[in-house]
Design a protein around this motif. Structure first.
Motif, PDB file in Angstrom:
ATOM      1  N   ILE A 123     -11.990 -15.482 -24.837  1.00 33.54           N
ATOM      2  CA  ILE A 123     -11.236 -14.294 -25.231  1.00 33.54           C
ATOM      3  C   ILE A 123     -11.782 -13.072 -24.520  1.00 33.54           C
ATOM      4  O   ILE A 123     -12.906 -13.070 -24.010  1.00 33.54           O
ATOM      5  CB  ILE A 123     -11.290 -14.051 -26.752  1.00 33.54           C
ATOM      6  N   ARG A 124     -10.983 -12.022 -24.501  1.00 36.33           N
ATOM      7  CA  ARG A 124     -11.445 -10.694 -24.076  1.00 36.33           C
ATOM      8  C   ARG A 124     -11.770  -9.908 -25.337  1.00 36.33           C
ATOM      9  O   ARG A 124     -10.994  -9.908 -26.290  1.00 36.33           O
ATOM     10  CB  ARG A 124     -10.366  -9.954 -23.293  1.00 36.33           C
ATOM     11  N   ALA A 125     -12.908  -9.230 -25.347  1.00 37.42           N
ATOM     12  CA  ALA A 125     -13.322  -8.495 -26.537  1.00 37.42           C
ATOM     13  C   ALA A 125     -13.810  -7.107 -26.177  1.00 37.42           C
ATOM     14  O   ALA A 125     -14.426  -6.896 -25.123  1.00 37.42           O
ATOM     15  CB  ALA A 125     -14.436  -9.251 -27.259  1.00 37.42           C
ATOM     16  N   ASP A 126     -13.524  -6.154 -27.033  1.00 39.79           N
ATOM     17  CA  ASP A 126     -14.123  -4.835 -26.936  1.00 39.79           C
ATOM     18  C   ASP A 126     -15.579  -4.961 -27.389  1.00 39.79           C
ATOM     19  O   ASP A 126     -15.849  -5.576 -28.435  1.00 39.79           O
ATOM     20  CB  ASP A 126     -13.365  -3.874 -27.856  1.00 39.79           C
ATOM     21  N   PRO A 127     -16.527  -4.419 -26.641  1.00 39.35           N
ATOM     22  CA  PRO A 127     -17.937  -4.550 -27.052  1.00 39.35           C
ATOM     23  C   PRO A 127     -18.216  -4.024 -28.451  1.00 39.35           C
ATOM     24  O   PRO A 127     -19.161  -4.480 -29.110  1.00 39.35           O
ATOM     25  CB  PRO A 127     -18.685  -3.739 -25.986  1.00 39.35           C
ATOM     26  N   THR A 128     -17.395  -3.082 -28.943  1.00 39.02           N
ATOM     27  CA  THR A 128     -17.623  -2.535 -30.282  1.00 39.02           C
ATOM     28  C   THR A 128     -17.259  -3.522 -31.382  1.00 39.02           C
ATOM     29  O   THR A 128     -17.503  -3.260 -32.554  1.00 39.02           O
ATOM     30  CB  THR A 128     -16.833  -1.244 -30.498  1.00 39.02           C
TER      31      THR A 128
END
Length: 311
Positions: free
Chosen positions: A107-112
């Motif tokens: 998946i692609r994830a926002d680091p936050t």
């Protein structure tokens, strides 16, 4: 990469294995890739798959990939988290509107969204925590009551309710919990356990605990309006979903909790899982290709706890 898609709205049979291109490093600015090892099955997944929430998805329509919770390893470095770090989190799936959930290998994830997983916590356990534990804690925040206040939590035998009991107890509230399994919920911090039953039976149980009625309610079971008589004038009521929200009366503040990612708070929760200060519960662990069976078991109430998909 392998994913499980919702091919049309309907029963568990609409979930199918499919192939999609694996995300590439930097293909979406500000996002990092995570190779998943586990993803949890949530009640919201079941409702979205069935079409019950179709109106809330805007232009998004099948085929899409379900899934909120995840645990895996970073394929790209993120701030404070080097490549290879074991991480967990949840994708705010509906708000994102991309159709890219966590029933997938990458998946692609926002680091936050990301929190590191302690060494002694396995991927399946970590995947069972983020959405429900954060939502429960944020619901308790919304009650906004002083320490020592009395709080009723419905659905305390379920995943969300169990976390809510623990967070409310840790916040210093006196907790009455509506559940079927008395002994277990007592261990989580409930002062009193009220058996599941008709709303009037629950209210009778509440009055035995707090004769002047409770200061607040977190309605994880979505009982709704019929619980308001259990709340003091000027008290607080938080619903777990906009599906069933009481009409405010007697200056009772009514709110709906919508869980949102909080990496710092999730990090602390996972550390408490590691130290046994916070408890999670899993019902089953199944491989990704058995996602349809996982949905069948979740809908049937196969066993209490979170069902996790191994990837």
């Amino acid at each position: 990469m392998r994913v499980v898609e919702v091919t049309a709205y309907g029963g568990p049979e609409v979930l199918r294995m499919a192939r999609r291109p694996e995300p590439e490093a930097g293909d979406v600015p500000g996002r990092v890739r995570v190779r998943l090892k586990a993803a949890a099955v949530n009640q919201a997944d079941l409702k979205i798959r069935s079409g019950r929430f179709a109106a809330g998805l805007g232009d998004l329509a099948p085929p899409f990939v379900l899934g909120y919770d995840f645990a895996g390893r970073l394929l790209d470095p993120a701030p404070g988290l080097p490549e290879g770090t074991r991480v967990a989190g949840f994708v705010p799936w509906v708000a994102e509107g991309t159709g890219e959930g966590t029933y997938a290998e990458v998946i692609r994830a926002d680091p936050t969204w990301l929190a590191p997983i302690p060494d002694d916590v396995d991927f399946t356990t970590a995947a069972s925590v983020p959405l429900s534990s954060l939502t429960a804690a944020q619901a308790i925040d919304l009650l906004d009551l002083p320490a020592g206040a009395s709080v009723l939590i419905t659905g305390a035998g379920g995943v969300l309710g169990r976390f809510a009991v623990q967070h409310a107890s840790a916040a210093g509230y006196r907790v009455a919990a509506v559940a079927g399994d008395e002994s277990d919920v007592h261990l989580l911090g409930a002062e009193v356990v009220i058996p599941r039953g008709a709303p009037e039976e629950v209210i009778t149980g509440v009055l035995g605990f707090a004769p002047e009625r409770v200061d607040g309610v977190f309605d994880a079971a979505l009982i709704g309006d019929s619980l308001l008589p259990a709340v003091k004038d000027g008290g607080a009521f938080v619903s777990a979903s906009g599906e069933r929200v009481p009409i405010a009366e007697r200056d009772i503040t009514v709110r709906v909790v919508v869980g949102h990612p909080d990496s710092a708070r999730l990090k602390g929760m996972l550390e408490k899982i590691d130290s046994r200060e916070l408890a999670t519960r899993m019902a089953d662990v199944l491989p990704l290709e058995e996602a349809a069976e996982a949905h069948r078991r979740a809908e049937a109430g196969h066993r209490p706890g979170r069902i996790v998909l191994m990837i």
